[in-house]
Write a protein that holds these residues in place. Structure first.
Motif, PDB file in Angstrom:
ATOM      1  N   VAL A   9       0.838  -1.205   0.000  1.00 45.84           N
ATOM      2  CA  VAL A   9       0.000   0.000   0.000  1.00 45.84           C
ATOM      3  C   VAL A   9       0.870   1.251   0.000  1.00 45.84           C
ATOM      4  CG1 VAL A   9      -1.650   1.339   1.361  1.00 45.84           C
ATOM      5  CG2 VAL A   9      -1.965  -1.127   1.108  1.00 45.84           C
ATOM      6  N   LEU A  10       1.942   1.223   0.795  1.00 48.96           N
ATOM      7  CA  LEU A  10       2.847   2.365   0.883  1.00 48.96           C
ATOM      8  C   LEU A  10       3.476   2.647  -0.481  1.00 48.96           C
ATOM      9  CD1 LEU A  10       4.084   4.374   2.936  1.00 48.96           C
ATOM     10  CD2 LEU A  10       5.994   2.800   3.183  1.00 48.96           C
ATOM     11  N   ARG A  11       3.960   1.586  -1.135  1.00 49.31           N
ATOM     12  CA  ARG A  11       4.614   1.752  -2.437  1.00 49.31           C
ATOM     13  C   ARG A  11       3.623   2.292  -3.474  1.00 49.31           C
ATOM     14  NH1 ARG A  11       5.546  -3.631  -5.029  1.00 49.31           N
ATOM     15  NH2 ARG A  11       3.406  -3.133  -5.603  1.00 49.31           N
ATOM     16  N   ASP A  12       2.448   1.676  -3.550  1.00 50.53           N
ATOM     17  CA  ASP A  12       1.449   2.109  -4.539  1.00 50.53           C
ATOM     18  C   ASP A  12       1.006   3.546  -4.291  1.00 50.53           C
ATOM     19  OD1 ASP A  12       1.693  -0.398  -5.478  1.00 50.53           O
ATOM     20  OD2 ASP A  12      -0.327  -1.080  -4.958  1.00 50.53           O
ATOM     21  N   SER A  13       0.767   3.879  -3.022  1.00 51.10           N
ATOM     22  CA  SER A  13       0.268   5.219  -2.698  1.00 51.10           C
ATOM     23  C   SER A  13       1.311   6.280  -3.004  1.00 51.10           C
ATOM     24  CB  SER A  13      -0.138   5.307  -1.223  1.00 51.10           C
ATOM     25  OG  SER A  13      -1.138   4.364  -0.950  1.00 51.10           O
ATOM     26  N   LEU A  14       2.574   5.981  -2.692  1.00 50.20           N
ATOM     27  CA  LEU A  14       3.631   6.950  -2.970  1.00 50.20           C
ATOM     28  C   LEU A  14       3.833   7.122  -4.473  1.00 50.20           C
ATOM     29  CD1 LEU A  14       6.303   6.139  -0.222  1.00 50.20           C
ATOM     30  CD2 LEU A  14       4.771   8.124  -0.355  1.00 50.20           C
ATOM     31  N   THR A  15       3.677   6.038  -5.228  1.00 48.92           N
ATOM     32  CA  THR A  15       3.804   6.129  -6.690  1.00 48.92           C
ATOM     33  C   THR A  15       2.713   7.028  -7.266  1.00 48.92           C
ATOM     34  OG1 THR A  15       4.649   3.876  -6.703  1.00 48.92           O
ATOM     35  CG2 THR A  15       3.978   4.791  -8.820  1.00 48.92           C
ATOM     36  N   VAL A  16       1.486   6.779  -6.827  1.00 49.17           N
ATOM     37  CA  VAL A  16       0.371   7.606  -7.300  1.00 49.17           C
ATOM     38  C   VAL A  16       0.579   9.063  -6.875  1.00 49.17           C
ATOM     39  CG1 VAL A  16      -2.099   8.056  -7.011  1.00 49.17           C
ATOM     40  CG2 VAL A  16      -1.293   5.724  -7.385  1.00 49.17           C
ATOM     41  N   ALA A 112      -9.608   6.822  -4.801  1.00 46.41           N
ATOM     42  CA  ALA A 112      -9.423   5.598  -5.579  1.00 46.41           C
ATOM     43  C   ALA A 112      -8.513   4.618  -4.843  1.00 46.41           C
ATOM     44  CB  ALA A 112      -8.830   5.939  -6.948  1.00 46.41           C
ATOM     45  N   MET A 113      -7.425   5.119  -4.252  1.00 46.00           N
ATOM     46  CA  MET A 113      -6.492   4.235  -3.544  1.00 46.00           C
ATOM     47  C   MET A 113      -7.147   3.624  -2.307  1.00 46.00           C
ATOM     48  SD  MET A 113      -3.768   3.916  -5.232  1.00 46.00           S
ATOM     49  CE  MET A 113      -2.802   3.071  -3.982  1.00 46.00           C
ATOM     50  N   ALA A 114      -7.953   4.418  -1.583  1.00 44.58           N
ATOM     51  CA  ALA A 114      -8.608   3.902  -0.375  1.00 44.58           C
ATOM     52  C   ALA A 114      -9.625   2.823  -0.747  1.00 44.58           C
ATOM     53  CB  ALA A 114      -9.282   5.040   0.381  1.00 44.58           C
ATOM     54  N   LEU A 115     -10.426   3.094  -1.772  1.00 43.85           N
ATOM     55  CA  LEU A 115     -11.496   2.148  -2.120  1.00 43.85           C
ATOM     56  C   LEU A 115     -10.944   0.870  -2.744  1.00 43.85           C
ATOM     57  CD1 LEU A 115     -14.205   4.613  -3.514  1.00 43.85           C
ATOM     58  CD2 LEU A 115     -14.093   3.555  -1.250  1.00 43.85           C
ATOM     59  N   ALA A 116      -9.676   0.907  -3.209  1.00 42.27           N
ATOM     60  CA  ALA A 116      -9.090  -0.277  -3.851  1.00 42.27           C
ATOM     61  C   ALA A 116      -8.553  -1.282  -2.834  1.00 42.27           C
ATOM     62  CB  ALA A 116      -7.966   0.151  -4.796  1.00 42.27           C
ATOM     63  N   GLN A 117      -8.524  -0.921  -1.529  1.00 37.05           N
ATOM     64  CA  GLN A 117      -7.885  -1.809  -0.538  1.00 37.05           C
ATOM     65  C   GLN A 117      -8.843  -2.876  -0.025  1.00 37.05           C
ATOM     66  OE1 GLN A 117      -4.754  -1.501  -0.533  1.00 37.05           O
ATOM     67  NE2 GLN A 117      -4.943   0.404  -1.700  1.00 37.05           N
ATOM     68  N   PRO A 118      -8.280  -4.038   0.347  1.00 39.07           N
ATOM     69  CA  PRO A 118      -9.115  -5.152   0.794  1.00 39.07           C
ATOM     70  C   PRO A 118      -9.644  -5.005   2.223  1.00 39.07           C
ATOM     71  CG  PRO A 118      -6.799  -5.790   0.820  1.00 39.07           C
ATOM     72  CD  PRO A 118      -6.867  -4.410   0.229  1.00 39.07           C
ATOM     73  N   ARG A 119      -9.022  -4.160   3.061  1.00 42.29           N
ATOM     74  CA  ARG A 119      -9.429  -4.056   4.472  1.00 42.29           C
ATOM     75  C   ARG A 119      -9.520  -2.585   4.867  1.00 42.29           C
ATOM     76  NH1 ARG A 119      -6.503  -7.954   7.969  1.00 42.29           N
ATOM     77  NH2 ARG A 119      -6.254  -6.092   9.242  1.00 42.29           N
ATOM     78  N   PRO A 120     -10.369  -2.256   5.858  1.00 39.11           N
ATOM     79  CA  PRO A 120     -10.528  -0.868   6.286  1.00 39.11           C
ATOM     80  C   PRO A 120      -9.236  -0.219   6.791  1.00 39.11           C
ATOM     81  CG  PRO A 120     -12.303  -2.218   7.153  1.00 39.11           C
ATOM     82  CD  PRO A 120     -11.339  -3.155   6.514  1.00 39.11           C
ATOM     83  N   ASP A 121      -8.399  -0.977   7.544  1.00 42.85           N
ATOM     84  CA  ASP A 121      -7.181  -0.341   8.047  1.00 42.85           C
ATOM     85  C   ASP A 121      -6.229  -0.005   6.897  1.00 42.85           C
ATOM     86  OD1 ASP A 121      -6.634  -2.977   7.557  1.00 42.85           O
ATOM     87  OD2 ASP A 121      -5.493  -3.327   9.394  1.00 42.85           O
ATOM     88  N   ALA A 122      -6.177  -0.889   5.884  1.00 42.90           N
ATOM     89  CA  ALA A 122      -5.348  -0.608   4.704  1.00 42.90           C
ATOM     90  C   ALA A 122      -5.921   0.573   3.932  1.00 42.90           C
ATOM     91  CB  ALA A 122      -5.266  -1.836   3.806  1.00 42.90           C
TER      92      ALA A 122
END
Lengths: 219, 101
Positions: A9-16, A112-122
């Motif tokens: 999540v960290l890698r994807d979010s920082l890339t975006v 978009a990044m928040a809604l793409a995650q499998p769990r609420p904490d992610a």
């Protein structure tokens, strides 16, 4: 959240965050050549912080539109952030000062990044990292773009008057999926060009917004 | 006046976001409000493209070097070029056409 998920999540979010924030440079440059000062340009990125709204505001002011038309168009474009916030609220469950700060980073990308995650904490983690990363880079690049454009001289010599519409094409393209968006885009474009000779600058865009209402509200 | 426009649009943009986090979801969860929310940016952005490409200061249609740049942007987007490249290609195409004509 497992360490592996957290890392991903960290890698994807920082890339975006990095790729989105980078085009703050085109906003900064465009705003400066539209006649806004460096301080006004940076205030928009710090306080309004919504790409489409910012490009529209400076585009309309730069082409001689009234401040009222510019603010109205900008606010209509910002309305989608409010609807993103409605969707995010039960997921983020922010209260107090966290809600006041979190509201400012509700954007296309953080949603978009928040809604793409499998769990609420992610999802909460992705929202925070993406929003903050976009905010920091967008503002830094805005400043660089504005200072750079101020140093350039006549913007038309560099074709910068085509940069605005090109930016809008880049922003609208991902939304053109299915029949209705294409229909709305085509009708809005024709209507805006058709009424432009008869109404003040800035107003054709607002007239075109009516197409979205007409298509969206029909049964 | 520019400062007023900057600050009013910033305040309106922030209040919309904050209101979204505070409102009960059922107020705005209808199918129609979702559709309008999706289509509104499409209409506004498409209109802005046309206005800034082929409309002159007096509101009349004009064809100049901007159109070549925007055509380049369309091709770049169709080829899935990244955002900054799209903007760069549009500006440099317009600059080139202007320098040659």
């Amino acid at each position: 959240m497992s360490p592996a998920l957290r890392r991903r999540v960290l890698r994807d979010s920082l890339t975006v965050g990095a790729t989105t924030g980078a085009y703050g440079v085109s906003f900064g440059a465009l705003s400066a050549v539209s006649g806004l000062s460096v301080a006004q340009t940076c205030a928009l990125s710090l306080l309004l912080f919504s790409g489409g709204s910012q490009f529209a505001l400076v585009g309309i002011l730069g082409s001689g539109g009234s401040p009222a038309a510019a603010v109205t168009t900008s606010t209509l474009l910002a309305a989608r952030n409010g609807l993103y916030a409605v969707r995010l609220a039960p997921l983020l469950r922010l209260t107090g000062w966290r809600r006041l700060l979190g509201a400012h980073i509700v954007l296309d990308e953080s949603t978009a990044m928040a809604l793409a995650q499998p769990r609420p904490d992610a999802a909460r983690f992705a929202f925070r990292v993406t929003g903050v990363a976009v905010f920091l880079l967008w503002n830094l690049m805005t400043l660089l773009g504005a200072l750079g454009a101020d140093a350039l001289g006549d913007p038309r010599q560099y074709g910068l008057d085509a940069a605005g519409p090109a930016a809008f094409i880049g922003l609208v393209a991902p939304r053109l999926r299915g029949r209705d968006p294409w229909l709305v885009a085509g009708a809005a474009a024709v209507l805006a060009a058709g009424v432009a000779p008869f109404v003040p600058a800035g107003v054709p865009v607002l007239v075109a917004a009516g197409v979205a209402l007409a298509v969206g509200l029909r049964r | 006046m520019t400062w007023v426009a900057v600050l009013v649009s910033a305040a309106a943009g922030y209040l919309l976001r904050l209101a979204g986090l505070c409102l009960p979801a059922r107020w705005v969860s209808g199918e129609r409000s979702r559709r309008v929310a999706e289509l509104l940016p499409v209409a506004l952005l498409a209109a802005l493209v046309v206005i800034q490409t082929v409309v002159g200061g007096d509101g009349r249609l004009v064809v100049d070097a901007r159109l070549a740049g925007v055509a380049a942007a369309v091709l770049a987007v169709a080829a899935r070029a990244p955002f900054l490249l799209v903007v760069f290609l549009a500006a440099s195409t317009t600059a080139l056409v202007r320098a040659l004509s």
